[in-house]
Design a protein around this motif. Structure first.
Motif, short mmCIF file in Angstrom:
data_model
loop_
_atom_site.label_atom_id
_atom_site.label_comp_id
_atom_site.label_asym_id
_atom_site.label_seq_id
_atom_site.Cartn_x
_atom_site.Cartn_y
_atom_site.Cartn_z
N ILE A 1 8.81 8.55 1.09
CA ILE A 1 7.99 7.08 1.17
C ILE A 1 6.93 8.45 0.63
CG2 ILE A 1 6.46 5.37 2.90
CD1 ILE A 1 8.36 5.52 4.90
N VAL A 2 5.98 7.27 -0.11
CA VAL A 2 4.85 7.82 -0.95
C VAL A 2 3.58 6.20 -0.73
CG1 VAL A 2 5.66 9.17 -2.31
CG2 VAL A 2 5.64 6.65 -3.33
N VAL B 1 0.91 -1.30 -0.20
CA VAL B 1 0.22 -0.25 -0.27
C VAL B 1 0.54 1.36 -0.19
CG1 VAL B 1 -1.82 -1.05 0.84
CG2 VAL B 1 -0.96 -0.02 2.26
N LEU B 2 1.85 1.24 0.31
CA LEU B 2 3.29 2.09 0.19
C LEU B 2 4.76 1.79 0.25
CD1 LEU B 2 5.26 2.37 2.86
CD2 LEU B 2 2.25 2.84 4.21
N ASN B 3 5.36 3.01 -0.27
CA ASN B 3 6.64 2.29 -1.38
C ASN B 3 7.68 3.01 -0.30
OD1 ASN B 3 8.21 2.01 -2.31
ND2 ASN B 3 7.72 2.75 -4.32
N MET C 1 2.77 4.77 7.39
CA MET C 1 0.94 4.81 6.93
C MET C 1 0.86 7.05 6.87
SD MET C 1 -0.79 1.89 7.73
CE MET C 1 -0.90 1.93 9.73
N ALA C 2 0.76 7.25 8.05
CA ALA C 2 0.87 9.12 7.56
C ALA C 2 2.16 9.65 7.07
CB ALA C 2 1.21 9.55 9.19
N ALA C 3 2.48 9.20 6.79
CA ALA C 3 3.92 9.79 5.63
C ALA C 3 2.99 9.67 4.07
CB ALA C 3 4.87 9.31 5.39
N ALA C 4 2.76 8.77 4.05
CA ALA C 4 2.09 8.39 2.51
C ALA C 4 0.72 8.02 1.82
CB ALA C 4 2.42 6.81 2.69
N GLY C 5 0.17 8.96 3.28
CA GLY C 5 -2.00 9.19 2.94
C GLY C 5 -2.32 7.91 3.67
#
Length: 222
Positions: free
Chosen positions: A89-90, A23-25, A122-126
């Protein structure tokens, strides 16, 4: 029937998601930190980095069998560094929108990361925080052991075979297979084409979910 089509022709009780690469990179941040750690401990960076993805830090360090190294202490060092460094992180394309479209009690995150790190990334990637999250602290054995996925399904009141797992890394795929669940492999961060009998997905923008009157999830193609 191809594996991809099979997933669109059945109902699932819940969706279970790996985090990193699914779900995030977070590859750039993780490889920055692990590379520096490997250099400090005389570990060959090029051969070591491919082994870090999807596994708990303590399991990654234990596999090296380095003399005189306290794996638990070093895993804590890694975690602190990763919490401090979330640059680059995205989200995986379309992941946040897709997760937000799911009923809150019908999905969970199952990650090899410690809870504090998972929340930070998760917060960093929204990425929305799930109602249920199984992290490194919740299991005695990390992926490829299926314990995390089995625990998530149990807490949702389901059997793993009634769930669809979204994964990307080899150890996570092995964990999903061992759990007996259906599997969708996210290929966004893969540098090389993946040879697999499982269904694959490059972007969450290509799918959507419909919820029937019984609360069952049906995957649909966009």
């Amino acid at each position: 029937m191809p594996a991809h089509d099979t997933l669109f022709n059945r109902a699932f009780g819940a969706f279970l998601f790996d985090m990193d690469g699914t779900v995030l990179n977070s590859i750039a941040a993780a490889e920055r930190i692990w590379s520096a750690w490997a250099v400090r401990h005389g570990v060959d960076v090029e051969t070591f980095l491919p082994t870090i993805h999807g596994a708990r830090a303590i399991d990654t360090i234990n596999r090296l069998n380095l003399p005189g190294v306290d794996a638990e202490a070093q895993a804590a060092v890694i975690t602190e560094a990763e919490i401090a460094d979330v640059e680059g992180i995205v989200e995986i394309p379309g992941a946040a929108k897709f997760l937000n479209s799911l009923p809150a009690d019908r999905w969970a995150m199952v990650t090899s990361a410690p809870r504090d790190l998972a929340l930070r990334r998760m917060a960093a990637a929204g990425i929305p925080e799930p109602a249920l999250m199984i992290t490194a602290e919740d299991v005695k054995a990390g992926k490829p052991d299926p314990a995390g996925y089995l625990l998530a399904a149990k807490r949702l009141g389901l059997e793993a075979r009634d769930c669809l797992i979204f994964e990307d890394a080899t150890v996570g795929i092995q964990a999903a297979e061992a759990a007996g669940a259906a599997l969708m492999i996210i290929t966004t961060t893969h540098q090389h084409p993946l040879e697999t009998a499982h269904a694959t997905l490059a972007s969450y923008a290509d799918i959507r979910v419909e919820v029937d009157n019984a609360g069952q999830l049906h995957l649909q193609k966009n």
